[in-house]
Design an enzyme around this catalytic site. Structure first.
Site, PDB file in Angstrom:
ATOM      1  N   CYS A 148      13.283   9.969   8.932  1.00 38.74           N
ATOM      2  CA  CYS A 148      13.173   9.382  10.344  1.00 38.74           C
ATOM      3  C   CYS A 148      14.788   9.032  11.022  1.00 38.74           C
ATOM      4  O   CYS A 148      14.522   9.097  12.455  1.00 38.74           O
ATOM      5  CB  CYS A 148      12.771   8.469  10.809  1.00 38.74           C
ATOM      6  SG  CYS A 148      12.683   7.012   9.245  1.00 38.74           S
ATOM      7  N   GLU A 152       8.785   0.272  11.587  1.00 43.06           N
ATOM      8  CA  GLU A 152       9.873   1.180  11.587  1.00 43.06           C
ATOM      9  C   GLU A 152       9.071   2.476  11.286  1.00 43.06           C
ATOM     10  O   GLU A 152       8.234   2.787  10.715  1.00 43.06           O
ATOM     11  CB  GLU A 152      10.693   1.157  10.387  1.00 43.06           C
ATOM     12  CG  GLU A 152      12.175   1.629  10.492  1.00 43.06           C
ATOM     13  CD  GLU A 152      12.325   2.414  10.050  1.00 43.06           C
ATOM     14  OE1 GLU A 152      11.711   3.850  10.659  1.00 43.06           O
ATOM     15  OE2 GLU A 152      12.022   3.171   8.545  1.00 43.06           O
ATOM     16  N   GLU A 194       9.115  14.389  16.906  1.00 41.16           N
ATOM     17  CA  GLU A 194       9.994  14.522  15.253  1.00 41.16           C
ATOM     18  C   GLU A 194       9.075  15.223  14.184  1.00 41.16           C
ATOM     19  O   GLU A 194       7.920  15.875  14.535  1.00 41.16           O
ATOM     20  CB  GLU A 194       9.272  12.890  15.004  1.00 41.16           C
ATOM     21  CG  GLU A 194      10.108  13.296  13.218  1.00 41.16           C
ATOM     22  CD  GLU A 194       9.393  11.231  13.989  1.00 41.16           C
ATOM     23  OE1 GLU A 194       9.053  10.701  13.315  1.00 41.16           O
ATOM     24  OE2 GLU A 194      11.620  11.275  12.275  1.00 41.16           O
ATOM     25  N   LYS A 240       1.098  -1.458  -0.349  1.00 43.47           N
ATOM     26  CA  LYS A 240      -0.334   0.531  -0.267  1.00 43.47           C
ATOM     27  C   LYS A 240       0.924   1.615   0.063  1.00 43.47           C
ATOM     28  O   LYS A 240       1.522   1.728   1.196  1.00 43.47           O
ATOM     29  CB  LYS A 240      -0.537  -0.177   0.981  1.00 43.47           C
ATOM     30  CG  LYS A 240      -2.265   0.638   0.827  1.00 43.47           C
ATOM     31  CD  LYS A 240      -2.016   2.068   1.022  1.00 43.47           C
ATOM     32  CE  LYS A 240      -1.771   2.964   2.466  1.00 43.47           C
ATOM     33  NZ  LYS A 240      -1.802   4.119   1.809  1.00 43.47           N
TER      34      LYS A 240
HETATM   35  P1  ADP Z   1       3.213   9.848   7.963  1.00 43.95           P
HETATM   36  O1  ADP Z   1       2.914  10.921   8.819  1.00 43.95           O
HETATM   37  O2  ADP Z   1       4.894   9.803   7.584  1.00 43.95           O
HETATM   38  O3  ADP Z   1       2.510  10.300   6.826  1.00 43.95           O
HETATM   39  P2  ADP Z   1       1.255   7.741   7.915  1.00 43.95           P
HETATM   40  O4  ADP Z   1       1.709   6.968   8.806  1.00 43.95           O
HETATM   41  O5  ADP Z   1       0.209   8.403   8.785  1.00 43.95           O
HETATM   42  O6  ADP Z   1       3.425   8.762   8.511  1.00 43.95           O
HETATM   43  O7  ADP Z   1       1.641   7.249   7.184  1.00 43.95           O
HETATM   44  C1  ADP Z   1       2.697   6.714   6.376  1.00 43.95           C
HETATM   45  C2  ADP Z   1       1.995   4.954   5.790  1.00 43.95           C
HETATM   46  O8  ADP Z   1       0.466   4.193   6.874  1.00 43.95           O
HETATM   47  C3  ADP Z   1       1.050   5.434   4.595  1.00 43.95           C
HETATM   48  O9  ADP Z   1       0.936   5.228   3.594  1.00 43.95           O
HETATM   49  C4  ADP Z   1      -0.706   5.286   4.978  1.00 43.95           C
HETATM   50  O10 ADP Z   1      -1.236   5.687   4.016  1.00 43.95           O
HETATM   51  C5  ADP Z   1      -0.755   4.210   6.099  1.00 43.95           C
HETATM   52  N1  ADP Z   1      -2.073   4.462   7.204  1.00 43.95           N
HETATM   53  C6  ADP Z   1      -2.696   5.614   7.219  1.00 43.95           C
HETATM   54  N2  ADP Z   1      -3.843   5.310   8.492  1.00 43.95           N
HETATM   55  C7  ADP Z   1      -3.562   3.341   8.140  1.00 43.95           C
HETATM   56  C8  ADP Z   1      -4.104   2.733   8.988  1.00 43.95           C
HETATM   57  N3  ADP Z   1      -4.867   3.689  10.287  1.00 43.95           N
HETATM   58  N4  ADP Z   1      -3.879   1.422   8.997  1.00 43.95           N
HETATM   59  C9  ADP Z   1      -2.830   1.159   8.262  1.00 43.95           C
HETATM   60  N5  ADP Z   1      -2.300   2.097   7.196  1.00 43.95           N
HETATM   61  C10 ADP Z   1      -2.425   3.711   7.280  1.00 43.95           C
END
Ligand code: ADP
Length: 496
Positions: free
Chosen positions: A296, A261, A398, A187
């Protein structure tokens, strides 16, 4: 079939628009919806991405599950050879992929994006060579019994990736998973869905259909159903601590293994005897100024010994001042743009917090681009704050932006305690000519990736991952492939 590299990233972005890659084919989202992808340097829409939902996840997982059965039956070496072949084919697309990732993320082509595309190919080549290392053990359990362990794949692996280094992070997950005999559903991040889709298209000219699938979409609609899917037997996630917790909880419900990570607030400790020029160059590399600090592992807490503090800061500032901020696709550009409006707002809010911090002095570096075409770009001048205390918010949270906090220190024990006074533990570095001191620091710094007199990024073959809230598990190495993408089965033959 071979694909010809398309060096016009605008054309490529349009051609890839509105699609997932499922079962070896580029297909639209089941719901028919798309979302827009823009160029962070201009704000212009460059294409769209398929809006993935549970419906797409279900189809991708069915496809991955079917493909994994035959893949697991192949010898590990044969699987490795195909993955290495992906590396060879991807290496012919480095320029193409570098340009596209520069266009969609805003990371400068010369300093960041082309380099990342090269490491992507290298990661597949590296893991491709590890097939025959998927060994088990013989155990001297009983003289009348032959007792062995074998490594078996876990099945369908869900990979969830962020936008900052989408190619590298996807490669270190997918290449390891595939060689170990698993199939993969990735994804992508909503901010950077196109280049990884192109990678999937290229890989599908080498791999059997269904083995490597790429979905685009948002976390709740697409990421969550992937983690929750009953046939996804392992999840590897890179992203924020907040989302990492959600993913971990969902995986716990299913009792499946996860690799996480997450964030970091990495300390870089510069001692009085450090090689000044080497450490200055290290601060630039560590802080990832050329990536707008969007890393990160960024050395965002810079502890500088009081005796060299002023000279050190002046030298770092002068170097950042000399960097050219501009169009990410321009070869002259060192520093590109922040990826999204949300991220831009976050970075600005932290700069404001820094301005309001008691005792802090703000040093603004480099110059904004003057080209009117870039007027709507998400450019932010890098900022160095001196006079910071480790307890300040800027040193504890962060930011994921070009904001570096400098803390003056005088006592070694005290600076070590401050460096460890963080919820994070991803990376750390110490800069000194005193090897006994350096050895002591490497033992005591609470981080998963500790370096002396350098600030390298993730390398194929070196276990990478954090402690504390920076995550669980390691990636990018042989050990990580064995530990995180296989199950160990114990087999006992009674020979009496
Ligand atoms: P950032 O703040 O760096 O965008 P996120 O943790 O929000 O970090 O996003 C990292 C990845 O996790 C993205 O691919 C995002 O779409 C996905 N993501 C966000 N929410 C969820 C969730 N509830 N379950 C699974 N994947 C998620």
């Amino acid at each position: 079939m071979t694909l010809t590299p398309e060096l016009d990233p605008f054309k490529l972005a349009k051609a890839l628009s509105g699609k997932h890659l499922i079962g070896g084919k580029l297909v639209p989202a089941g719901c028919g919806e798309v979302f827009e992808v823009d160029n962070p340097a201009t704000g212009e829409i460059i294409g769209t991405a398929a809006f993935g939902t549970k419906e797409d996840v279900d189809i991708a997982v069915i496809s991955a599950k079917a493909a994994q059965k035959d893949w697991a039956k192949q010898s590990a070496r044969a699987r490795g050879k195909l993955v290495a072949e992906c590396g060879r084919v991807l290496s012919a697309h480095v320029e193409e992929l570098g340009r596209l990732v520069a266009l969609e993320t805003g990371k400068a082509l010369r300093t960041e994006s082309r380099v990342e595309a090269g490491v992507l190919a290298d990661m597949f080549t590296f893991f491709g060579g590890l097939g025959s290392e998927l060994k088990g053990e013989t155990i001297p359990f009983n003289p009348d019994m032959l007792t062995v362990t074998v490594r078996e794949p876990v099945g369908v692996v869900g990979c969830i990736i962020p936008w900052n280094v989408p190619l590298l992070l996807m490669a270190m997950k997918a290449a390891a998973a595939l060689v170990a005999g698993n199939s993969v559903v990735v994804k992508s991040a909503e901010e950077a869905p196109l280049t990884v889709l192109r990678v999937a298209e290229i890989m599908n000219t080498v791999l059997p259909p269904g083995l490597f699938n790429m979905l685009s979409g948002f976390g709740p609609e697409c990421g969550a159903p992937l983690v929750e899917h009953p046939d996804v037997k392992k999840v590897t996630f890179t992203g924020s601590v907040e989302t990492g917790r959600i993913v971990y909880k969902a995986a716990a419900e299913k009792l499946i293994p996860v690799t996480l990570e997450l964030g970091g607030k990495s300390p870089m400790i510069v001692c009085a005897d450090a090689d000044m020029d080497q450490a200055v160059a290290g601060a630039l590399a560590g802080m990832r100024f050329t990536r707008q600090g969007q890393s990160c592992t960024a050395s965002s807490r810079l502890f500088v010994h009081e005796s060299i503090h002023d000279e050190f800061v002046a030298k770092v500032k002068a170097k950042v001042d000399a960097m050219v901020m501009g169009d990410p696709l321009d070869e002259k550009t060192d520093i590109g743009t922040i990826v999204s409006d949300g991220q831009l707002e976050r970075v600005r809010s932290y700069i404001k917090i820094g301005e309001e911090t008691k005792g802090a002095t703000k040093h603004v570096c480099s110059a904004l681009p003057t080209d009117p075409k870039l007027a709507k770009g998400r450019f932010v001048q890098p900022v160095i704050f001196t006079g910071m205390k480790n307890s300040d918010r800027l040193c504890q949270e962060e930011i994921f932006g070009p904001v570096c906090a400098v803390i003056k220190w005088s006592d070694y024990e005290d600076v070590l305690a401050q460096a460890n006074d963080s919820e994070y533990g991803l990376a750390a570095s110490i800069w000194t000519r005193d090897f006994k001191l350096a050895m002591d620091a490497t033992k005591r710094l609470e981080a998963g990736f500790v370096q002396v007199n350098q600030n390298l990024v993730v390398q194929p073959g070196l276990s990478y991952g954090g402690v504390k809230t920076s995550g669980i598990g390691k990636e990018a190495s042989l050990e990580s492939m064995l530990e995180h993408f296989t199950h160990k089965k114990t087999i006992i033959f009674n020979m009496k």
